[in-house]
Design an enzyme around this catalytic site. Structure first.
Site, PDB file in Angstrom:
ATOM      1  N   CYS A 103      50.352  40.195  13.577  1.00  0.00           N
ATOM      2  CA  CYS A 103      50.948  39.287  14.577  1.00  0.00           C
ATOM      3  C   CYS A 103      50.454  37.853  14.432  1.00  0.00           C
ATOM      4  O   CYS A 103      51.080  36.934  14.955  1.00  0.00           O
ATOM      5  CB  CYS A 103      50.653  39.788  15.985  1.00  0.00           C
ATOM      6  N   HIS A 239      51.231  34.305  21.503  1.00  0.00           N
ATOM      7  CA  HIS A 239      51.868  35.502  20.934  1.00  0.00           C
ATOM      8  C   HIS A 239      52.366  36.351  22.095  1.00  0.00           C
ATOM      9  O   HIS A 239      51.679  36.491  23.114  1.00  0.00           O
ATOM     10  CB  HIS A 239      50.834  36.268  20.107  1.00  0.00           C
ATOM     11  N   ASN A 269      57.488  42.473  21.580  1.00  0.00           N
ATOM     12  CA  ASN A 269      56.493  41.962  20.632  1.00  0.00           C
ATOM     13  C   ASN A 269      57.127  41.920  19.234  1.00  0.00           C
ATOM     14  O   ASN A 269      57.362  42.964  18.633  1.00  0.00           O
ATOM     15  CB  ASN A 269      55.277  42.892  20.665  1.00  0.00           C
TER      16      ASN A 269
HETATM   17  O1  UT7 Z   1      50.528  42.381  19.109  1.00  0.00           O
HETATM   18  C1  UT7 Z   1      49.346  42.922  18.670  1.00  0.00           C
HETATM   19  C2  UT7 Z   1      48.435  43.281  19.719  1.00  0.00           C
HETATM   20  N1  UT7 Z   1      48.988  44.247  20.623  1.00  0.00           N
HETATM   21  C3  UT7 Z   1      48.619  44.182  21.857  1.00  0.00           C
HETATM   22  O2  UT7 Z   1      47.927  43.247  22.188  1.00  0.00           O
HETATM   23  C4  UT7 Z   1      49.019  45.257  22.820  1.00  0.00           C
HETATM   24  C5  UT7 Z   1      47.844  45.577  23.683  1.00  0.00           C
HETATM   25  N2  UT7 Z   1      48.012  46.644  24.649  1.00  0.00           N
HETATM   26  C6  UT7 Z   1      48.941  46.663  25.645  1.00  0.00           C
HETATM   27  O3  UT7 Z   1      49.812  45.820  25.703  1.00  0.00           O
HETATM   28  C7  UT7 Z   1      48.794  47.725  26.714  1.00  0.00           C
HETATM   29  O4  UT7 Z   1      47.575  48.393  26.514  1.00  0.00           O
HETATM   30  C8  UT7 Z   1      49.959  48.756  26.725  1.00  0.00           C
HETATM   31  C9  UT7 Z   1      51.220  48.132  27.282  1.00  0.00           C
HETATM   32  C10 UT7 Z   1      50.195  49.278  25.338  1.00  0.00           C
HETATM   33  C11 UT7 Z   1      49.609  49.932  27.636  1.00  0.00           C
HETATM   34  O5  UT7 Z   1      49.237  49.509  28.918  1.00  0.00           O
HETATM   35  P1  UT7 Z   1      47.882  50.065  29.605  1.00  0.00           P
HETATM   36  O6  UT7 Z   1      47.858  49.543  30.978  1.00  0.00           O
HETATM   37  O7  UT7 Z   1      46.752  49.669  28.702  1.00  0.00           O
HETATM   38  O8  UT7 Z   1      48.115  51.606  29.652  1.00  0.00           O
HETATM   39  P2  UT7 Z   1      47.280  52.784  28.974  1.00  0.00           P
HETATM   40  O9  UT7 Z   1      47.370  52.723  27.502  1.00  0.00           O
HETATM   41  O10 UT7 Z   1      45.914  52.799  29.586  1.00  0.00           O
HETATM   42  O11 UT7 Z   1      48.079  54.055  29.458  1.00  0.00           O
HETATM   43  C12 UT7 Z   1      48.230  54.358  30.838  1.00  0.00           C
HETATM   44  C13 UT7 Z   1      49.057  55.626  30.978  1.00  0.00           C
HETATM   45  C14 UT7 Z   1      48.624  56.773  30.049  1.00  0.00           C
HETATM   46  O12 UT7 Z   1      48.733  57.963  30.798  1.00  0.00           O
HETATM   47  P3  UT7 Z   1      47.402  58.640  31.421  1.00  0.00           P
HETATM   48  O13 UT7 Z   1      46.529  58.937  30.252  1.00  0.00           O
HETATM   49  O14 UT7 Z   1      46.815  57.601  32.341  1.00  0.00           O
HETATM   50  O15 UT7 Z   1      47.946  59.849  32.125  1.00  0.00           O
HETATM   51  C15 UT7 Z   1      49.700  56.800  28.978  1.00  0.00           C
HETATM   52  O16 UT7 Z   1      49.928  58.085  28.457  1.00  0.00           O
HETATM   53  O17 UT7 Z   1      50.428  55.355  30.646  1.00  0.00           O
HETATM   54  C16 UT7 Z   1      50.923  56.366  29.757  1.00  0.00           C
HETATM   55  N3  UT7 Z   1      51.956  55.767  28.934  1.00  0.00           N
HETATM   56  C17 UT7 Z   1      53.245  55.683  29.323  1.00  0.00           C
HETATM   57  N4  UT7 Z   1      53.873  56.097  30.435  1.00  0.00           N
HETATM   58  C18 UT7 Z   1      55.190  55.841  30.544  1.00  0.00           C
HETATM   59  C19 UT7 Z   1      51.823  55.172  27.715  1.00  0.00           C
HETATM   60  N5  UT7 Z   1      53.018  54.699  27.311  1.00  0.00           N
HETATM   61  C20 UT7 Z   1      53.917  55.004  28.295  1.00  0.00           C
HETATM   62  C21 UT7 Z   1      55.291  54.762  28.459  1.00  0.00           C
HETATM   63  N6  UT7 Z   1      55.881  55.201  29.591  1.00  0.00           N
HETATM   64  N7  UT7 Z   1      56.039  54.101  27.534  1.00  0.00           N
END
Ligand code: UT7
Length: 312
Positions: A103, A239, A269
Site C-alpha cells: 500500500c 492511505h 482499500n
Molecule cells: O492497507 C494495508 C493495511 N491494512 C490495514 O491497515 C487494515 C487494518 N485493519 C482493519 O482495518 C480492521 O482490523 C478490520 C476492519 C480488518 C477489522 O476490524 P476490527 O475491529 O479490528 O475487528 P476484528 O478483526 O477484531 O474482528 C472482530 C470480529 C471477529 O469476531 P469475534 O472473534 O469477535 O467473534 C471477526 O470474526 O468481527 C468478525 N469479522 C466479521 N464479522 C462480520 C471479521 N470480518 C467480518 C465481516 N463481517 N466481514
C-alpha cells in the site's frame, strides 16, 4: 484517477459471505468498491489514470522520460507494469519500472521519481499507483474480501523553481512480515494451489494498531524535518484502508477531520492506488488549491510506510 466500471456494494458481499452492510460500514467505513473486469489488467487501469494525469499536466507521452509504478498486483512477472504502460501509451525509451511496497507503493514511487527530477536526471516523470487487488482477494474470506478494491491514480512531476515535493520519508520493518502477506508467490511455492497462495492474509486488528503508531510517527518526523507543525497542513491525504485508522491518526496528530480527504467509503482499500486517487478526488472537487500544503501518507504489507509533504 481511473476506476473500473463495476461497483460492488456491501449488500452484494453480504450475499457471498457471512457479513452485513452495518459491520463493514462501522468497522471500516467502506460502502462500495470497484472491481476490474476479467480482461482489465493493472496496466490498463494505470494507463488510463496516466493519460488523465498527462492531460491535466498538459504533457504528451513523448514528453515523459521516466516512468515508475507502485503496484502489488502486476499483470505479469515480467515485463514490469511500467514497461507495459510505456508500450500502451507510446512513451519513448526511458527508465520504466515498478516498485513493490504494497500500500506504500505510490509514496515509494513518488520518492524515487522526485530524486531523479530534483537531480536533473529526469525532466518529466510519470508516477502511477495501480492495483487489481480483486485478483488476490479470497472472496470466501469475510475478514479480507470486504476491504479491498481496484483502481489507479497518477501524477506528473516536472522540475520547478518553487517547492513542489518538499520532502519524502520512507520506512519498512520486515520483522512484521507475518501480519499482512500472501502465503506464496513466484519463488516461494507452498503446498497449495497458486491462486490460493496469492490470497491476501491479514491479522487485521494487529495491523490496525501498528498502522496508527507508524503513521503518527512518520507524520511527526516529516513535520519535524521541515520545522513545521500540523496547523500548517491544509490537507491530510492518507492511505484509505479504514476510516477508523484515518480518524485515529488524525486525532493523535490533532488534525480536524475537515482537513482529511476520505474516499474509503466509495473505493475501499486500493493499496498503492489509494493516495493518488484521493489526491485526484480532492483536486477535482476543488478542495485542494494551488499553494496548499498536502501531507500524503501510507502504510502496508512488509510492513512498509511513508509520507510526502507537498506544496501543491
Ligand atoms: O492497507 C494495508 C493495511 N491494512 C490495514 O491497515 C487494515 C487494518 N485493519 C482493519 O482495518 C480492521 O482490523 C478490520 C476492519 C480488518 C477489522 O476490524 P476490527 O475491529 O479490528 O475487528 P476484528 O478483526 O477484531 O474482528 C472482530 C470480529 C471477529 O469476531 P469475534 O472473534 O469477535 O467473534 C471477526 O470474526 O468481527 C468478525 N469479522 C466479521 N464479522 C462480520 C471479521 N470480518 C467480518 C465481516 N463481517 N466481514
Amino acid at each position: 484517477m481511473y476506476v473500473p466500471e463495476r461497483v460492488v456494494t456491501n449488500a452484494e458481499l453480504a450475499k457471498m459471505v457471512d457479513t452485513t452492510d452495518e459491520w463493514i460500514r462501522s468497522r471500516s467505513g467502506i460502502e462500495r468498491r470497484r472491481v476490474a473486469a476479467d480482461d482489465e489488467m493493472t496496466s490498463d487501469l494505470g494507463g488510463k489514470a496516466a493519460t488523465e494525469a498527462m492531460q491535466a499536466a498538459g504533457v504528451t507521452p513523448g514528453d515523459i522520460d521516466f516512468l515508475v509504478v507502485g503496484t502489488t498486483t502486476p499483470d505479469l512477472v515480467f515485463p514490469n507494469v511500467g514497461c507495459l504502460i510505456q508500450d500502451q501509451l507510446g512513451i519513448p525509451v526511458c527508465p520504466a519500472f515498478s516498485v513493490e511496497a504494497a500500500c506504500s507503493g505510490f509514496i515509494y514511487a513518488l520518492s524515487v521519481a522526485d530524486r531523479f527530477v530534483a537531480t536533473g536526471q529526469a525532466g518529466c516523470a510519470l508516477v502511477i499507483g495501480a492495483e487489481t487487488l480483486s485478483r488476490i482477494t479470497n472472496w470466501n474470506d469475510r475478514s479480507t474480501c470486504v476491504l479491498f478494491g481496484d483502481g489507479a491514480g497518477a501524477v506528473v512531476l516536472q522540475p520547478s523553481e518553487e517547492a513542489g515535493i518538499i520532502s519524502t520519508h520512507l520506512r519498512a520493518d520486515g520483522a512484521y512480515k507475518s501480519i499482512l502477506n500472501t502465503a506464496g508467490g513466484v519463488s516461494k511455492r507452498p503446498d497449495m494451489p497458486l491462486d490460493e497462495s496469492l490470497y491476501i492474509q491479514m491479522r487485521g486488528n494487529e495491523t490496525f494498531k501498528v498502522a496508527v503508531r507508524c503513521l503518527e510517527n512518520i507524520v511527526d518526523e516529516t513535520l519535524a524535518a521541515n520545522d513545521m507543525d500540523t496547523s500548517e497542513i491544509d490537507w491530510l491525504i492518507p492511505h484509505q484502508a479504514n476510516h477508523r485508522i484515518i480518524q485515529a491518526t488524525a486525532k493523535r496528530l490533532d488534525i480536524p477531520m475537515e482537513k482529511v480527504v476520505l474516499i474509503v467509503q466509495d473505493y475501499g482499500n486500493t493499496s498503492a492506488a489509494s493516495v493518488p486517487m484521493a489526491l485526484d478526488v480532492a483536486v477535482q472537487d476543488g478542495r485542494v488549491k494551488r499553494g496548499d500544503v498536502l501531507l500524503l501518507e501510507a502504510f502496508g504489507g512488509g510492513l512498509t510506510w511513508g509520507s510526502a509533504l507537498i506544496r501543491y
